[in-house]
Write an enzyme that holds these catalytic residues in place. Structure first.
Site, PDB file in Angstrom:
ATOM      1  N   ARG A   1       6.663   0.322  -3.072  1.00  0.00           N
ATOM      2  CA  ARG A   1       6.396  -0.024  -4.456  1.00  0.00           C
ATOM      3  C   ARG A   1       7.383   0.287  -5.399  1.00  0.00           C
ATOM      4  O   ARG A   1       7.965  -0.611  -6.351  1.00  0.00           O
ATOM      5  CB  ARG A   1       4.979   0.249  -5.099  1.00  0.00           C
ATOM      6  CG  ARG A   1       3.758  -0.499  -4.240  1.00  0.00           C
ATOM      7  CD  ARG A   1       2.469  -0.083  -4.891  1.00  0.00           C
ATOM      8  NE  ARG A   1       2.093   1.267  -5.098  1.00  0.00           N
ATOM      9  CZ  ARG A   1       1.678   2.007  -4.303  1.00  0.00           C
ATOM     10  NH1 ARG A   1       0.973   1.419  -3.229  1.00  0.00           N
ATOM     11  NH2 ARG A   1       1.132   3.276  -4.491  1.00  0.00           N
TER      12      ARG A   1
ATOM     13  N   LYS B   1       0.943  -1.336  -0.016  1.00  0.00           N
ATOM     14  CA  LYS B   1      -0.111  -0.173  -0.044  1.00  0.00           C
ATOM     15  C   LYS B   1       0.982   1.311   0.215  1.00  0.00           C
ATOM     16  O   LYS B   1       0.354   2.368  -0.023  1.00  0.00           O
ATOM     17  CB  LYS B   1      -0.988   0.128   1.125  1.00  0.00           C
ATOM     18  CG  LYS B   1      -2.072  -1.177   1.151  1.00  0.00           C
ATOM     19  CD  LYS B   1      -2.958  -1.027   2.460  1.00  0.00           C
ATOM     20  CE  LYS B   1      -3.872  -2.217   2.147  1.00  0.00           C
ATOM     21  NZ  LYS B   1      -4.715  -2.060   3.340  1.00  0.00           N
ATOM     22  N   CYS B   2       1.993   1.238   0.256  1.00  0.00           N
ATOM     23  CA  CYS B   2       3.155   2.025   0.200  1.00  0.00           C
ATOM     24  C   CYS B   2       3.698   2.346  -1.096  1.00  0.00           C
ATOM     25  O   CYS B   2       4.473   1.650  -1.544  1.00  0.00           O
ATOM     26  CB  CYS B   2       4.049   1.987   1.350  1.00  0.00           C
ATOM     27  SG  CYS B   2       5.350   3.137   1.350  1.00  0.00           S
ATOM     28  N   GLY B   3       3.561   3.850  -1.612  1.00  0.00           N
ATOM     29  CA  GLY B   3       4.276   4.271  -2.861  1.00  0.00           C
ATOM     30  C   GLY B   3       5.534   3.871  -2.967  1.00  0.00           C
ATOM     31  O   GLY B   3       6.399   3.519  -3.832  1.00  0.00           O
TER      32      GLY B   3
END
Length: 137
Positions: A15, A10-12
């Protein structure tokens, strides 16, 4: 080369870091640490290998940091680790382990010097272009 990433999908930043690792030609071992938190010994080892303080690995944003009063100086490192184990969201991410070292990769381009190959440039999710020359800025 073997690379492990402690990842939150969920963390940019997490990712982006994962994609940089893959772009280097390595398929890393991905540990979704919210589903599979590290054991105490593993967390202590990671902190030691990063050369950071326990507090440096504490995440504040989007966590129970304030509700637990973790900003107060009354907590020992052991107590802070206990909180991280009880609430893995308090562990900042992504942490990357490679043969070249262990690092909290915030911003994501900090992963570049842990990779086996120079990526040249990489375009992050937000459109920012980073290159190997900016990895340690």
């Amino acid at each position: 080369m073997t690379i492990t990433i402690y990842h939150n999908p969920k963390c940019g930043t997490s990712r982006n870091t994962l994609e940089m690792i893959r772009k280097s030609g390595v398929e890393p071992d991905v540990i979704e640490y919210l589903k599979t938190p590290p054991k105490r010994e593993e967390l202590v080892d990671l902190i030691g290998r990063m050369g950071c303080s326990v507090r440096d690995l504490l995440r504040q944003k989007g966590t129970p940091y304030d509700e637990l009063g973790l900003g107060e100086d009354k907590w020992s490192d052991d107590q802070l680790i206990d909180f991280m184990l009880e609430h893995p969201i308090l562990i900042n991410r992504p942490v990357v382990v490679s043969e070249k070292g262990v690092r909290l990769c915030r911003p994501s381009e900090k992963v570049m010097d842990l990779l086996p190959a120079d990526l040249g440039s990489f375009t992050k999710e937000d459109g920012e272009v980073v290159s190997s020359g900016t990895a340690n800025d």
